[in-house]
Structures are given as structure tokens and as C-alpha cells.
Write a protein that holds these residues in place. Structure first.
Motif, PDB file in Angstrom:
ATOM      1  N   ARG A 221     -11.575  24.560  18.552  1.00 13.82           N
ATOM      2  CA  ARG A 221     -10.297  25.255  18.472  1.00 13.82           C
ATOM      3  C   ARG A 221      -9.995  25.573  17.002  1.00 13.82           C
ATOM      4  O   ARG A 221     -10.103  24.701  16.134  1.00 13.82           O
ATOM      5  N   LEU A 222      -9.611  26.834  16.721  1.00 12.11           N
ATOM      6  CA  LEU A 222      -9.427  27.302  15.355  1.00 12.11           C
ATOM      7  C   LEU A 222      -8.065  27.962  15.188  1.00 12.11           C
ATOM      8  O   LEU A 222      -7.574  28.623  16.118  1.00 12.11           O
ATOM      9  N   PRO A 223      -7.466  27.858  13.993  1.00 12.87           N
ATOM     10  CA  PRO A 223      -6.255  28.625  13.692  1.00 12.87           C
ATOM     11  C   PRO A 223      -6.638  29.993  13.119  1.00 12.87           C
ATOM     12  O   PRO A 223      -7.620  30.110  12.365  1.00 12.87           O
TER      13      PRO A 223
ATOM     14  N   LEU B 225     -12.312  21.605   0.374  1.00 11.06           N
ATOM     15  CA  LEU B 225     -11.104  22.437   0.376  1.00 11.06           C
ATOM     16  C   LEU B 225     -10.532  22.581   1.782  1.00 11.06           C
ATOM     17  O   LEU B 225      -9.316  22.512   1.980  1.00 11.06           O
ATOM     18  N   LEU B 226     -11.387  22.787   2.762  1.00  7.36           N
ATOM     19  CA  LEU B 226     -10.897  22.954   4.130  1.00  7.36           C
ATOM     20  C   LEU B 226     -10.331  21.658   4.699  1.00  7.36           C
ATOM     21  O   LEU B 226      -9.524  21.696   5.638  1.00  7.36           O
TER      22      LEU B 226
ATOM     23  N   ASP C 260     -13.138  18.668  12.921  1.00  2.22           N
ATOM     24  CA  ASP C 260     -14.294  19.041  13.733  1.00  2.22           C
ATOM     25  C   ASP C 260     -14.624  20.530  13.666  1.00  2.22           C
ATOM     26  O   ASP C 260     -15.612  20.973  14.255  1.00  2.22           O
ATOM     27  N   SER C 261     -13.800  21.308  12.918  1.00  2.00           N
ATOM     28  CA  SER C 261     -14.043  22.751  12.850  1.00  2.00           C
ATOM     29  C   SER C 261     -14.446  23.227  11.457  1.00  2.00           C
ATOM     30  O   SER C 261     -14.692  24.419  11.256  1.00  2.00           O
ATOM     31  N   VAL C 262     -14.526  22.318  10.481  1.00  2.00           N
ATOM     32  CA  VAL C 262     -14.762  22.724   9.091  1.00  2.00           C
ATOM     33  C   VAL C 262     -16.059  23.501   8.939  1.00  2.00           C
ATOM     34  O   VAL C 262     -16.101  24.598   8.383  1.00  2.00           O
TER      35      VAL C 262
ATOM     36  N   ALA D 101     -22.024  21.780  12.013  1.00  2.00           N
ATOM     37  CA  ALA D 101     -20.972  22.134  12.972  1.00  2.00           C
ATOM     38  C   ALA D 101     -21.192  21.414  14.313  1.00  2.00           C
ATOM     39  O   ALA D 101     -20.241  20.889  14.921  1.00  2.00           O
ATOM     40  N   ALA D 102     -22.442  21.380  14.761  1.00  2.00           N
ATOM     41  CA  ALA D 102     -22.742  20.699  16.016  1.00  2.00           C
ATOM     42  C   ALA D 102     -22.459  19.195  15.883  1.00  2.00           C
ATOM     43  O   ALA D 102     -21.920  18.570  16.826  1.00  2.00           O
ATOM     44  N   HIS D 103     -22.804  18.626  14.745  1.00  2.00           N
ATOM     45  CA  HIS D 103     -22.555  17.202  14.527  1.00  2.00           C
ATOM     46  C   HIS D 103     -21.064  16.900  14.510  1.00  2.00           C
ATOM     47  O   HIS D 103     -20.618  15.913  15.129  1.00  2.00           O
ATOM     48  N   GLU D 104     -20.273  17.721  13.818  1.00  2.00           N
ATOM     49  CA  GLU D 104     -18.822  17.500  13.776  1.00  2.00           C
ATOM     50  C   GLU D 104     -18.206  17.596  15.162  1.00  2.00           C
ATOM     51  O   GLU D 104     -17.316  16.802  15.518  1.00  2.00           O
ATOM     52  N   ALA D 105     -18.672  18.549  15.952  1.00  2.00           N
ATOM     53  CA  ALA D 105     -18.121  18.710  17.313  1.00  2.00           C
ATOM     54  C   ALA D 105     -18.455  17.505  18.181  1.00  2.00           C
ATOM     55  O   ALA D 105     -17.606  17.065  18.973  1.00  2.00           O
ATOM     56  N   ARG D 106     -19.670  16.955  18.031  1.00  2.00           N
ATOM     57  CA  ARG D 106     -20.048  15.774  18.837  1.00  2.00           C
ATOM     58  C   ARG D 106     -19.191  14.569  18.452  1.00  2.00           C
ATOM     59  O   ARG D 106     -18.783  13.782  19.318  1.00  2.00           O
ATOM     60  N   LEU D 107     -18.888  14.424  17.160  1.00  2.00           N
ATOM     61  CA  LEU D 107     -18.088  13.277  16.717  1.00  2.00           C
ATOM     62  C   LEU D 107     -16.676  13.328  17.273  1.00  2.00           C
ATOM     63  O   LEU D 107     -16.040  12.275  17.447  1.00  2.00           O
ATOM     64  N   SER D 108     -16.172  14.518  17.545  1.00  2.00           N
ATOM     65  CA  SER D 108     -14.790  14.640  18.029  1.00  2.00           C
ATOM     66  C   SER D 108     -14.669  14.403  19.515  1.00  2.00           C
ATOM     67  O   SER D 108     -13.548  14.287  20.029  1.00  2.00           O
ATOM     68  N   CYS D 109     -15.790  14.363  20.186  1.00  2.00           N
ATOM     69  CA  CYS D 109     -15.735  14.190  21.650  1.00  2.00           C
ATOM     70  C   CYS D 109     -15.392  12.749  22.018  1.00  2.00           C
ATOM     71  O   CYS D 109     -15.782  11.798  21.329  1.00  2.00           O
TER      72      CYS D 109
END
Length: 411
Positions: A275-277, A342-343, A356-358, A403-411
Motif C-alpha cells: 500500500r502506497l501514498p 530519507l524515506l 514495508d514499501s520503501v 522490496a520482496a524481503h520488506e513485504a515478507r517481514l510485514s506479513c
């Protein structure tokens, strides 16, 4: 005649359709292939540092305007730049520069862009011109001055289909921004829009930037980028469902059979559905288009203003251009870390950029930048960052994994 000298003569044909020729200061010998004068006596301009490497074009007959042109277009971000600025400004202010710089651009008498600008602004105008290094979107930026050297404004003229589109886009952006009340940003007002020699012309007021302004701090950069994002109501969406993803996929398709297109398409399709702003972005926020005081940001060059993009693009663009100043490859390596930091700043988190979206936002930015470079044919024009297979695609591959790693960590 070199390609740069050829560009200069083509530019003369656009700005001064009365005719122009390249030659030397002490004789009438033109460069090979120069455009001949067609009528009347010539006015003289100095290509600096030379006709074979023109970066600015200054009037010979008005040393006050020439000195002001040097100062206005100088990039004073290093000791070398500051020393060069002092020497050049002193040479023009004292009248010595025409004796040291031999190349001349002579323009015949007749109706010229100076006449059109003087009529539009209802006052006498002297011009100095920024040419800049070779790139696809290179176009003349005219500093408009009084005969005494006081700045009146800046003008841009399209010189090909791409730059004509950008000048027209900036004219529309400035009309929109004139109706916007920023709390911490000042943008130039448009003074005149029209055409010159069949090409779009934009005149805008100068911003009060100079010795009292500097590059932004980290916090100033983030606040500026977020205020630009809020030009439209911020919204959050999943990447798979957002209009931006669909538009970006179409842009990749439009670049046709370029060798880089499959990798860009695969990268976009492989990003996690986070999910992104979304909001607006300036599109080219760099040290050359942004200056700050402790309380205010001054932002110009709005030709790539775009709505409905992931928040964070302006911050990433600024940071990338800063990092590569000392070299592309080491700079990109630094950017992969500094851009992510920064993000993850609390200001960006407050705007909806999740941990999880950086890397997804960074990857989307690189895909967007690559499609721009390919569409504009920046590599063919010699743009510094345009060889995307050399640096961008490897960086993008690493970001896909992150990106795939960050998304897995948020699950």
C-alpha cells in the motif's frame, strides 16, 4: 565544425532569424560551415568558454549584463566554481573578457528575440543565455536584464519537439501554481507566454535567490517535497490497483523495442502489492532548481510537474543527483542506503510511507526515471545518467530483492 558549434549556429537561427555566424574576435573568418549573415551590421556575443564548448552566451557590448549573466548562471558549489566565478565576473566587469575570449557569435540587425521580449515586457531588454551541457532536453534559458544589468526575468524557448513540449508544460504548471497558496514555498510568476519563431516561449519572474540562500537541509528537503505532494489530496492505494502502475506500464510499452524495456516491465510486474501514498511531484527537484532560507524554499523549473505518483519521488530524485556528483557508480551505491533512510524519516512516515514499501517506492522511481530517459533519448544526446543498463538496471535488480524481503517481514 564540431557538434557543439553546429548546435550554436542552429540556436542562433532560432533566436535570431535575421542571421548569425560564428567567427573570431579580431577577424571575419567564420568557422567552417557557419551560417552566413543575411543583412545589416552584426551585434556580437561571446560563447563562454568557447564556441566548441558553449555553456553561456554573453553580450560583448554590455559588460554589466555580461558580468551579471556569469554570476546568475554559475554553479557555485565548490571552491573551483567560486574561483572561476570571481575571475570571470571580474574579467567582464573590467571589460577585459572580450580580449581574452576570441570566439564570437555575430548576429545581423533585424527583428530578434530581444525585440519580442522588450515588447512583451514593455521595457528594453538585454539578454544573456544559458546553454548548458549536451542532453536531450537542452534548451536556451535567457536571463533578461536591463541595460544596467538588473535582472527582469527568465525566458525559455523550445528548440525541438521535446523541449517545446516541456516549455508548454511549464507554462501550464505555472498558471496552475499561481492559484496555489504554499505555506513554505515560493514559485516564479509567469510574466508572458506566447511563441517565438514558431516555438513556445515562456517568460517568468526571477526568484530572490543568491548569497542569502543555500541548498536545503534534510528537513527542509523533506518538508518541501511533502508540500509539493499536497498540491493534490493525498490518497493511499495498493500498487496493483492504482492508476499510476497502469500508466507506468503504458509508458514502458510506448518505448517500443528498446532493449531495456523487458527488464523494466519484469521489474514492475515483480514488485510486491504494498500500500502506497500518492500525490504530486515536481519531477526534477535538484540543487539547480531549489534554494532555501531558514524559513522558505524557492523552487523553479516546473516543466515536469506530475500528479498521482508515489510520495517520495522528489526526495529520491534530489538525493540521487547529489550522490552522483562525485561519480555515478559509487554515488548510486550510496543512494541505495541514503535514499532509504530519507524515506524512513518520521516526516515521510507521517505522510504514509510505510517501512514495508520503501524499496518498492525506490524501484518505482528508477523505473519511472528509466522510461523518461528512454523516451527522451537521453543516451543519444550524451546525458550523464542516461546509460541505464550500466547503473540503473543493476540497482533496480537489487531493489526488487529488497522490496520482496520488506513485504515478507510485514506479513
Amino acid at each position: 565544425m564540431t557538434s557543439e558549434a553546429a548546435y550554436l549556429t542552429e540556436l542562433a537561427e532560432i533566436l535570431w532569424p535575421c542571421g548569425g555566424t560564428l567567427g573570431r574576435g579580431r577577424d571575419d573568418s567564420p568557422f567552417n560551415g557557419a551560417v552566413p549573415l543575411r543583412s545589416g551590421a552584426a551585434r556580437e556575443y561571446l560563447p563562454v568558454p568557447s564556441a566548441h564548448n558553449p555553456r553561456i552566451i554573453l553580450p560583448v557590448a554590455n559588460r554589466h549584463a555580461a558580468a551579471r549573466g556569469v554570476a546568475a548562471f554559475a554553479q557555485r558549489h565548490s571552491l573551483r566554481d567560486r574561483v572561476r566565478l570571481v575571475l570571470l565576473t571580474g574579467a567582464f566587469a573590467s571589460g577585459v573578457a572580450p580580449l581574452l575570449l576570441r570566439d564570437r557569435l555575430r548576429v545581423a540587425s533585424g527583428h530578434a528575440i530581444e525585440h519580442a521580449l522588450s515588447a512583451a515586457l514593455d521595457r528594453e531588454v538585454v539578454i544573456a543565455i544559458h546553454v548548458g551541457p549536451p542532453r536531450a532536453n537542452r534548451k536556451p534559458v535567457l536571463l533578461l536584464l536591463t541595460p544596467g544589468g538588473r535582472t527582469i526575468g527568465y525566458a525559455k524557448v523550445g528548440v525541438n519537439p521535446l523541449t517545446s513540449r516541456l516549455v508548454s508544460a511549464e507554462s501550464e504548471a505555472l498558471r496552475l501554481l499561481a492559484e496555489t497558496r504554499f505555506s513554505g514555498i515560493t514559485v516564479p510568476r509567469p510574466l508572458h507566454t506566447g511563441t517565438w519563431n514558431g516555438r513556445p516561449l515562456l517568460v517568468q519572474e526571477p526568484l530572490p535567490v543568491g548569497d542569502q540562500t543555500d541548498r536545503p537541509t534534510r528537513r527542509q528537503l523533506l518538508r518541501c517535497a511533502l508540500e509539493i505532494a499536497e498540491l493534490e489530496p493525498l490518497r493511499e492505494e495498493h500498487l496493483s490497483a492504482c492508476a499510476y502502475r497502469h500508466t507506468l506500464a503504458e509508458r514502458i510499452t510506448e518505448i517500443g523495442d528498446r532493449a531495456e524495456a523487458p527488464a523494466l516491465r519484469a521489474a514492475l510486474e515483480g514488485l510486491p502489492d504494498v500500500r502506497l501514498p500518492f500525490g504530486a511531484w515536481h519531477g526534477d527537484l535538484t540543487r539547480w532548481n531549489l534554494a532555501c532560507t531558514p524559513r522558505r524554499a524557492f523552487v523553479w523549473d516546473w516543466e515536469r510537474l506530475t500528479f498521482g505518483v508515489p510520495i517520495g519521488f522528489d526526495v529520491l530524485h534530489y538525493e540521487l543527483n547529489e550522490c552522483v556528483q562525485a561519480g555515478v557508480h559509487p554515488g548510486v551505491h550510496r543512494w541505495l542506503d541514503s535514499g532509504a533512510r530519507l524515506l524512513r524519516d518520521p516526516l515521510m512516515s507521517g505522510a504514509g510511507v510505510r517501512p514495508d514499501s520503501v524499496s518498492t517506492v525506490m524501484a518505482l522511481y528508477l523505473i519511472d526515471l528509466a522510461t523518461r530517459y528512454l523516451r527522451d533519448r537521453q543516451a543519444e544526446a550524451g546525458g550523464r545518467l542516461a546509460a541505464i543498463d550500466d547503473w540503473l538496471l543493476p540497482a533496480l535488480a537489487g531493489l526488487e530483492e529488497r522490496a520482496a524481503h520488506e513485504a515478507r517481514l510485514s506479513c
